[in-house]
Motif scaffolding. Sequence first.
Motif, PDB file in Angstrom:
ATOM      1  N   TRP A  25       0.829  -1.205   0.000  1.00 10.79           N
ATOM      2  CA  TRP A  25       0.000   0.000   0.000  1.00 10.79           C
ATOM      3  C   TRP A  25       0.864   1.255   0.000  1.00 10.79           C
ATOM      4  O   TRP A  25       0.526   2.256  -0.657  1.00 10.79           O
ATOM      5  CB  TRP A  25      -0.952   0.005   1.199  1.00 10.79           C
ATOM      6  CG  TRP A  25      -0.293   0.163   2.531  1.00 10.79           C
ATOM      7  CD1 TRP A  25       0.139  -0.819   3.365  1.00 10.79           C
ATOM      8  CD2 TRP A  25       0.023   1.405   3.182  1.00 10.79           C
ATOM      9  NE1 TRP A  25       0.708  -0.296   4.497  1.00 10.79           N
ATOM     10  CE2 TRP A  25       0.641   1.074   4.414  1.00 10.79           C
ATOM     11  CE3 TRP A  25      -0.162   2.748   2.863  1.00 10.79           C
ATOM     12  CZ2 TRP A  25       1.091   2.051   5.318  1.00 10.79           C
ATOM     13  CZ3 TRP A  25       0.272   3.723   3.754  1.00 10.79           C
ATOM     14  CH2 TRP A  25       0.883   3.356   4.964  1.00 10.79           C
ATOM     15  N   ALA A  26       2.001   1.191   0.707  1.00 10.91           N
ATOM     16  CA  ALA A  26       2.886   2.357   0.762  1.00 10.91           C
ATOM     17  C   ALA A  26       3.512   2.623  -0.601  1.00 10.91           C
ATOM     18  O   ALA A  26       3.632   3.781  -1.028  1.00 10.91           O
ATOM     19  CB  ALA A  26       3.970   2.129   1.810  1.00 10.91           C
ATOM     20  N   ILE A  27       3.919   1.568  -1.292  1.00 10.86           N
ATOM     21  CA  ILE A  27       4.505   1.736  -2.622  1.00 10.86           C
ATOM     22  C   ILE A  27       3.477   2.324  -3.577  1.00 10.86           C
ATOM     23  O   ILE A  27       3.756   3.280  -4.317  1.00 10.86           O
ATOM     24  CB  ILE A  27       5.017   0.386  -3.154  1.00 10.86           C
ATOM     25  CG1 ILE A  27       6.084  -0.193  -2.233  1.00 10.86           C
ATOM     26  CG2 ILE A  27       5.581   0.557  -4.566  1.00 10.86           C
ATOM     27  CD1 ILE A  27       6.500  -1.600  -2.607  1.00 10.86           C
ATOM     28  N   GLU A 227       5.592   4.963 -14.129  1.00 17.09           N
ATOM     29  CA  GLU A 227       6.387   4.817 -12.910  1.00 17.09           C
ATOM     30  C   GLU A 227       6.569   3.334 -12.575  1.00 17.09           C
ATOM     31  O   GLU A 227       7.659   2.890 -12.225  1.00 17.09           O
ATOM     32  CB  GLU A 227       5.697   5.538 -11.746  1.00 17.09           C
ATOM     33  CG  GLU A 227       5.634   7.051 -11.869  1.00 17.09           C
ATOM     34  CD  GLU A 227       6.996   7.698 -11.764  1.00 17.09           C
ATOM     35  OE1 GLU A 227       7.878   7.148 -11.071  1.00 17.09           O
ATOM     36  OE2 GLU A 227       7.190   8.763 -12.384  1.00 17.09           O
ATOM     37  N   TRP A 228       5.485   2.567 -12.679  1.00 19.74           N
ATOM     38  CA  TRP A 228       5.571   1.133 -12.397  1.00 19.74           C
ATOM     39  C   TRP A 228       6.465   0.426 -13.398  1.00 19.74           C
ATOM     40  O   TRP A 228       7.208  -0.510 -13.048  1.00 19.74           O
ATOM     41  CB  TRP A 228       4.181   0.501 -12.398  1.00 19.74           C
ATOM     42  CG  TRP A 228       3.561   0.426 -11.045  1.00 19.74           C
ATOM     43  CD1 TRP A 228       2.422   1.050 -10.634  1.00 19.74           C
ATOM     44  CD2 TRP A 228       4.034  -0.304  -9.908  1.00 19.74           C
ATOM     45  NE1 TRP A 228       2.170   0.760  -9.318  1.00 19.74           N
ATOM     46  CE2 TRP A 228       3.132  -0.076  -8.846  1.00 19.74           C
ATOM     47  CE3 TRP A 228       5.147  -1.115  -9.681  1.00 19.74           C
ATOM     48  CZ2 TRP A 228       3.305  -0.636  -7.585  1.00 19.74           C
ATOM     49  CZ3 TRP A 228       5.322  -1.679  -8.418  1.00 19.74           C
ATOM     50  CH2 TRP A 228       4.403  -1.436  -7.391  1.00 19.74           C
ATOM     51  N   SER A 229       6.401   0.831 -14.667  1.00 20.77           N
ATOM     52  CA  SER A 229       7.210   0.157 -15.685  1.00 20.77           C
ATOM     53  C   SER A 229       8.686   0.335 -15.417  1.00 20.77           C
ATOM     54  O   SER A 229       9.493  -0.529 -15.775  1.00 20.77           O
ATOM     55  CB  SER A 229       6.858   0.704 -17.082  1.00 20.77           C
ATOM     56  OG  SER A 229       7.293   2.037 -17.245  1.00 20.77           O
ATOM     57  N   MET A 230       9.079   1.431 -14.752  1.00 21.97           N
ATOM     58  CA  MET A 230      10.476   1.656 -14.421  1.00 21.97           C
ATOM     59  C   MET A 230      10.904   0.913 -13.162  1.00 21.97           C
ATOM     60  O   MET A 230      12.065   0.542 -13.009  1.00 21.97           O
ATOM     61  CB  MET A 230      10.738   3.162 -14.227  1.00 21.97           C
ATOM     62  CG  MET A 230      10.681   3.988 -15.496  1.00 21.97           C
ATOM     63  SD  MET A 230      11.291   5.668 -15.236  1.00 21.97           S
ATOM     64  CE  MET A 230      10.108   6.317 -14.055  1.00 21.97           C
ATOM     65  N   TYR A 232       9.150  -1.856 -11.368  1.00 21.10           N
ATOM     66  CA  TYR A 232       8.644  -3.151 -10.894  1.00 21.10           C
ATOM     67  C   TYR A 232       9.723  -4.212 -10.785  1.00 21.10           C
ATOM     68  O   TYR A 232       9.696  -5.054  -9.871  1.00 21.10           O
ATOM     69  CB  TYR A 232       7.490  -3.626 -11.779  1.00 21.10           C
ATOM     70  CG  TYR A 232       7.886  -4.237 -13.098  1.00 21.10           C
ATOM     71  CD1 TYR A 232       8.033  -5.616 -13.221  1.00 21.10           C
ATOM     72  CD2 TYR A 232       8.103  -3.442 -14.222  1.00 21.10           C
ATOM     73  CE1 TYR A 232       8.391  -6.189 -14.434  1.00 21.10           C
ATOM     74  CE2 TYR A 232       8.457  -4.009 -15.423  1.00 21.10           C
ATOM     75  CZ  TYR A 232       8.602  -5.378 -15.526  1.00 21.10           C
ATOM     76  OH  TYR A 232       8.964  -5.936 -16.730  1.00 21.10           O
ATOM     77  N   LYS A 233      10.703  -4.204 -11.682  1.00 24.75           N
ATOM     78  CA  LYS A 233      11.773  -5.202 -11.606  1.00 24.75           C
ATOM     79  C   LYS A 233      12.600  -5.031 -10.335  1.00 24.75           C
ATOM     80  O   LYS A 233      12.925  -6.005  -9.648  1.00 24.75           O
ATOM     81  CB  LYS A 233      12.669  -5.116 -12.841  1.00 24.75           C
ATOM     82  CG  LYS A 233      11.992  -5.562 -14.123  1.00 24.75           C
ATOM     83  CD  LYS A 233      12.935  -5.472 -15.311  1.00 24.75           C
ATOM     84  CE  LYS A 233      12.251  -5.913 -16.597  1.00 24.75           C
ATOM     85  NZ  LYS A 233      13.139  -5.783 -17.785  1.00 24.75           N
ATOM     86  N   ASP A 234      12.953  -3.781 -10.026  1.00 26.69           N
ATOM     87  CA  ASP A 234      13.717  -3.517  -8.801  1.00 26.69           C
ATOM     88  C   ASP A 234      12.919  -3.899  -7.566  1.00 26.69           C
ATOM     89  O   ASP A 234      13.464  -4.443  -6.599  1.00 26.69           O
ATOM     90  CB  ASP A 234      14.112  -2.037  -8.718  1.00 26.69           C
ATOM     91  CG  ASP A 234      15.331  -1.716  -9.574  1.00 26.69           C
ATOM     92  OD1 ASP A 234      16.119  -2.643  -9.838  1.00 26.69           O
ATOM     93  OD2 ASP A 234      15.482  -0.555  -9.974  1.00 26.69           O
ATOM     94  N   VAL A 235      11.631  -3.580  -7.583  1.00 26.99           N
ATOM     95  CA  VAL A 235      10.787  -3.886  -6.420  1.00 26.99           C
ATOM     96  C   VAL A 235      10.712  -5.389  -6.184  1.00 26.99           C
ATOM     97  O   VAL A 235      10.967  -5.880  -5.079  1.00 26.99           O
ATOM     98  CB  VAL A 235       9.370  -3.293  -6.619  1.00 26.99           C
ATOM     99  CG1 VAL A 235       8.430  -3.800  -5.533  1.00 26.99           C
ATOM    100  CG2 VAL A 235       9.425  -1.771  -6.601  1.00 26.99           C
ATOM    101  N   ILE A 236      10.361  -6.135  -7.221  1.00 28.43           N
ATOM    102  CA  ILE A 236      10.225  -7.590  -7.079  1.00 28.43           C
ATOM    103  C   ILE A 236      11.554  -8.230  -6.703  1.00 28.43           C
ATOM    104  O   ILE A 236      11.634  -9.054  -5.785  1.00 28.43           O
ATOM    105  CB  ILE A 236       9.673  -8.196  -8.380  1.00 28.43           C
ATOM    106  CG1 ILE A 236       8.243  -7.710  -8.626  1.00 28.43           C
ATOM    107  CG2 ILE A 236       9.706  -9.722  -8.320  1.00 28.43           C
ATOM    108  CD1 ILE A 236       7.669  -8.126  -9.960  1.00 28.43           C
ATOM    109  N   ALA A 237      12.629  -7.828  -7.406  1.00 36.23           N
ATOM    110  CA  ALA A 237      13.943  -8.400  -7.110  1.00 36.23           C
ATOM    111  C   ALA A 237      14.372  -8.090  -5.687  1.00 36.23           C
ATOM    112  O   ALA A 237      14.878  -8.970  -4.971  1.00 36.23           O
ATOM    113  CB  ALA A 237      14.976  -7.860  -8.095  1.00 36.23           C
ATOM    114  N   GLY A 238      14.162  -6.838  -5.248  1.00 36.91           N
ATOM    115  CA  GLY A 238      14.585  -6.460  -3.902  1.00 36.91           C
ATOM    116  C   GLY A 238      13.894  -7.269  -2.825  1.00 36.91           C
ATOM    117  O   GLY A 238      14.540  -7.748  -1.884  1.00 36.91           O
TER     118      GLY A 238
END
Length: 470
Positions: A25-27, A227-230, A232-238
């Motif tokens: 929710w914060a993201i 914003e999500w397209s930039m 999402y990979k970092d978010v999921i990987a992190g």
Amino acid sequence: MIASLVANVLEALRIGTGFLWTAAWAIIMGLIITSWVQVYVSKERMAQLLGSESISSLAKATGFGAASSGCSFGAAAIAKGLFRKGAHPMNTLAFMFASTNLIVELGLMILILLGWEFLVAELLGGLILILVMGIIIHFTLPEEMFERARDELNARDSEGGIEMDPTCGMEGSEEFTLVTDGGDTLEFCSQGCMETYEQKLAGQGGWRTELTSWGGWYKLGNQYRKEWSMLYKDVIAGFLISGFVIVFVPQSVWNTLFLKGSSTFVSAENAVMGVAIAVISFVGSIGNVPFAVALWSGGVSFAGVIAFVYADLITIPVLNVYRKYYGWRVMLYIFGVFFVTMAFTGFLMEELFDLFGIVPNLAGGKTATEQTYFELNYTFVLNIIAFALSGFLYYVYRKGLGAPSQIRDPVCGMRVEPNGISVTHDDETFYFCSETCKRAFEREPETYRSRSWEGLPSEPTHEDHGHDHR
């Protein structure tokens, strides 16, 4: 053996997805706010305002950066465009740091996953870091080297026919071009950025007015999607990496890398090591926050963790981007300045927080493996609300992309149906997404009736019905 491995993998996935569920929710809320700022805060004169070396320009660069959040690679690309147009190196680096560290979504994630102490250290430390960085650059900047890099960058981009997307600062493409009234040809990185630019030209006043029209909401939905397209990979990987680090990295590794104790030397070593781990972690942007949780769970000191969070702009992949843009020598200078300021600020934050007795106590809470993540509590409710808002913005975005009739609102560019709000002018019917756009058209019909949105008519033809021209 296999059963134990499978159990550990499942536990790592549980922790990683649990972290993601806790912070979802914060993201989402942070990215919605960020998208709103991106759409309604003008940045046309940014490069001109950042051209001088001064405290005022440094403060403006910090403010622009905080309002222009994005992933590490996006920040580097936008900063390249600013530097190319004349921004001072000090302001360019300050912009990059602010756009990845002093942003809403990162702050909310830090607050939820690490606590208010880390949030204060991130915000206060971020401002101190930018100030210290400015002082270092003032006394060490190799101006000739940077001017040479700027000239080579402009020459290379001109020879290669590379144009910067005026919406996001990324590299433009001949596939998405727009000719202005002045005869200039602009190139965009995507259809979304080109539409955003067109709609900004057709914008009708402030954000209150925009939010009463579907066209205004489409802009927000389109920016939110970008914003999500930039990220999402970092978010999921992190998040996934953090779960595996917590489960599979033995405590002895952290004990070897990070010294234990309460001395000044230990704090300094932990801060330096935190930045060093970030460099080789390959996790940037907000994706490094869950990784920081893994470090904190492993007993790494406050200085080491906060320094790690600062250092998302000098991971190996991002350093390689600097090398491609500016060359090896400038890349090494940027790396050196960032490394020193990030490690020093991490060390300073622990010393300062220790002085006031507010260094958080790791032993006071549950470990990641002891926590229960999926419960019917306030997180569940906030996530449902956030997912609903996200779904609404996606619906608005899709509505703007593909109304079956493919008719365009001549004011904001929104695609609309032929059975809604309309006005007939000189025997031609125009359709609108809202009364706001209708009133704007009625005030200046000649201005808007001549506007061409990708060659699509404002009034439907027989061939238009039921076809998607995208």
